[in-house]
Design an enzyme around this catalytic site. Structure first.
Site, PDB file in Angstrom:
ATOM      1  N   LYS A  40       0.812  -1.228   0.000  1.00 50.67           N
ATOM      2  CA  LYS A  40       0.000   0.000   0.000  1.00 50.67           C
ATOM      3  C   LYS A  40       0.840   1.271   0.000  1.00 50.67           C
ATOM      4  CE  LYS A  40      -4.555  -1.317   1.636  1.00 50.67           C
ATOM      5  NZ  LYS A  40      -4.396  -2.744   2.016  1.00 50.67           N
ATOM      6  N   GLU A  59     -10.269   7.689   4.116  1.00 49.91           N
ATOM      7  CA  GLU A  59     -10.974   6.841   5.056  1.00 49.91           C
ATOM      8  C   GLU A  59     -10.134   5.584   5.233  1.00 49.91           C
ATOM      9  OE1 GLU A  59     -11.678   6.963   1.835  1.00 49.91           O
ATOM     10  OE2 GLU A  59     -11.235   4.852   1.421  1.00 49.91           O
ATOM     11  N   SER A  92       1.629  -9.800  -0.957  1.00 46.89           N
ATOM     12  CA  SER A  92       1.348  -8.360  -0.878  1.00 46.89           C
ATOM     13  C   SER A  92       1.698  -7.739   0.467  1.00 46.89           C
ATOM     14  CB  SER A  92      -0.126  -8.104  -1.202  1.00 46.89           C
ATOM     15  OG  SER A  92      -0.966  -8.879  -0.360  1.00 46.89           O
TER      16      SER A  92
END
Ligand SMILES: *Cc1c(COP(=O)(O)O)cnc(C)c1O
Length: 403
Positions: free
Chosen positions: A97, A119, A384
């Site tokens: 991310k 958010e 990931s």
């Protein structure tokens, strides 16, 4: 399809990948997103932006992350199949991310913005964005439902330590959907000084494009590294699909290659209503959060409840580019349930010394399944993220299996 002009042709000027994508926005925000689109298209080609992003990736994030051959995991299959991992768990903050959060932060700096708004549900996007805000010296407001705040104490603490404000959202079910609404509302009032940073390849144009571009370092590195290590292309690649950012980043550079591509959706407890989050497999075309894509929806078109053991995969839609890849048949979307993901979580931990995130465990579970059925061939799975965040949950709910 000929992919040599793919990145020129898709998305089109309206932000559409075929019939999917677009920007469904209230009139007040339309010009704001057009401005972001224009700025991005200018800035992303400037050599200052490109060289600065390269430097950040190398010096701050620790890129390139390696690829790794899982020798013992591969041997455990007894089919002569070879499993490789792209190690995004070794990216700074422990997941992919940060790749798009640093890109979004750098874009905000170039645009002269002072604040990042987003958010968060489980808190992973919030932590990555708070990290980027700290790096660039920007303010950071993270909207989070009070139910999620109570569940995700360590990530709330991380965001606060990094200097972000965590703003509780008390409306409705007090989870991700209400947090999205609250963050959009705040952005309406603050767009002159702030930029809204979306956490996956979802949302209105240009976010699906931008986030994919920022994540493509994953696939570009992996493609080069795999050829340098083995002298060949992998036969197949796979990645888990929540909103679809780590998978889009891995897949996009391989689109024109003779490589089979698999997106792995979470099947949770099964195929019943509310028991999974397999948006491509069981969804229908619809609009959510400002874009058109495949959506798990009720009769009235509102988003269905979703569930999986991996909270980072709990999203009732999927990025529009994935819906397009599915429609043209370039990527195959498959599923993996909770049980197989947990099994892969322990297998990778014990056979290789790598504890994967439960999200990533879905991709690894599929690589194992594929390896059982494809004798002597090679598959590259995206790891990931790392599983540190999941160990308490796994211990409480599953315990330690017998050796
Ligand atoms: C958030 C997350 C995902 C799912 O998001 P995508 O946008 O589908 O990549 C997958 N793995 C990890 C480790 C995550 O934190």
């Amino acid at each position: 399809m000929d992919f040599s002009t793919y990145f020129r042709d898709y998305p089109n000027a309206e932000g559409r990948f075929g019939e999917f994508g677009g920007a469904y926005l209230p009139p007040e925000l339309q010009t704001v997103f057009v401005e972001i689109d224009r700025a991005y298209h200018q800035i992303c080609h400037s050599s200052r932006f490109i060289s600065e992003l390269r430097r950040i990736r190398k010096e701050f994030q620790g890129r390139p992350t390696p690829i790794y051959y899982c020798e013992r995991l591969s041997q455990s299959l007894n089919t002569g199949c070879h499993i490789y991992l792209k190690r995004e768990d070794l990216n700074h903050t422990g997941a992919h991310k940060l790749n798009h959060c640093m890109g979004e932060g750098l874009l905000a700096s170039f645009m002269g913005k002072k604040k990042l708004i987003a958010e968060t549900g489980a808190g992973q996007h919030g932590v990555a964005l708070a990290t980027a805000a700290a790096y660039f010296g920007l303010k950071c407001d993270i909207y989070m439902g009070t139910v999620d705040i109570a569940k995700q104490a360590p990530n709330v603490a991380r965001m606060k330590i990094l200097g972000a404000r965590v703003i509780p959202v008390t409306k409705g079910l007090q989870t991700l959907k209400e947090a999205v609404d609250a963050a959009f509302e705040a952005y309406l009032n603050e767009y002159q000084d702030a930029i809204y940073c979306i956490g996956s390849v979802v949302g209105p144009h240009p976010f699906p494009l931008m986030v994919r571009d920022f994540q493509m370092c994953v696939g570009i590195e992996a493609r080069e590294q795999f050829q340098a290590m083995t002298g060949e292309m992998p036969d197949a690649i796979c990645a888990c699909v929540g909103g679809g950012s780590n998978s889009a980043g891995l897949f996009a550079p391989f689109l024109g290659d003779p490589v089979d591509i698999y997106g792995v959706e979470p099947l949770g407890r099964g195929s019943g209503h509310g028991e999974h989050a397999a948006s491509m497999t069981y969804g229908k075309k619809g609009v959510l959060h400002g874009f058109e894509s495949m959506l798990l929806q009720e009769q009235d078109g509102s988003a269905s409840p979703v569930y999986s053991v991996a909270s980072g995969l709990d999203y009732p839609a999927v990025g529009p580019e994935h819906a397009f890849w599915n429609q043209i048949g370039r990527v195959k979307y498959v599923t993996c349930d909770d049980r197989d993901a947990i099994d892969a979580f322990f297998k990778l931990s014990r056979l290789e010394g790598i504890i994967p995130a439960l999200e990533s465990a879905h991709a690894i579970a599929y690589a194992l399944k594929w390896g059982r059925e494809n004798q002597g061939r090679t598959i590259l799975a995206n790891c990931s993220g790392r599983g540190d965040k999941d160990i308490d949950y796994v211990m409480e709910n599953y315990g330690i299996p017998e050796i």
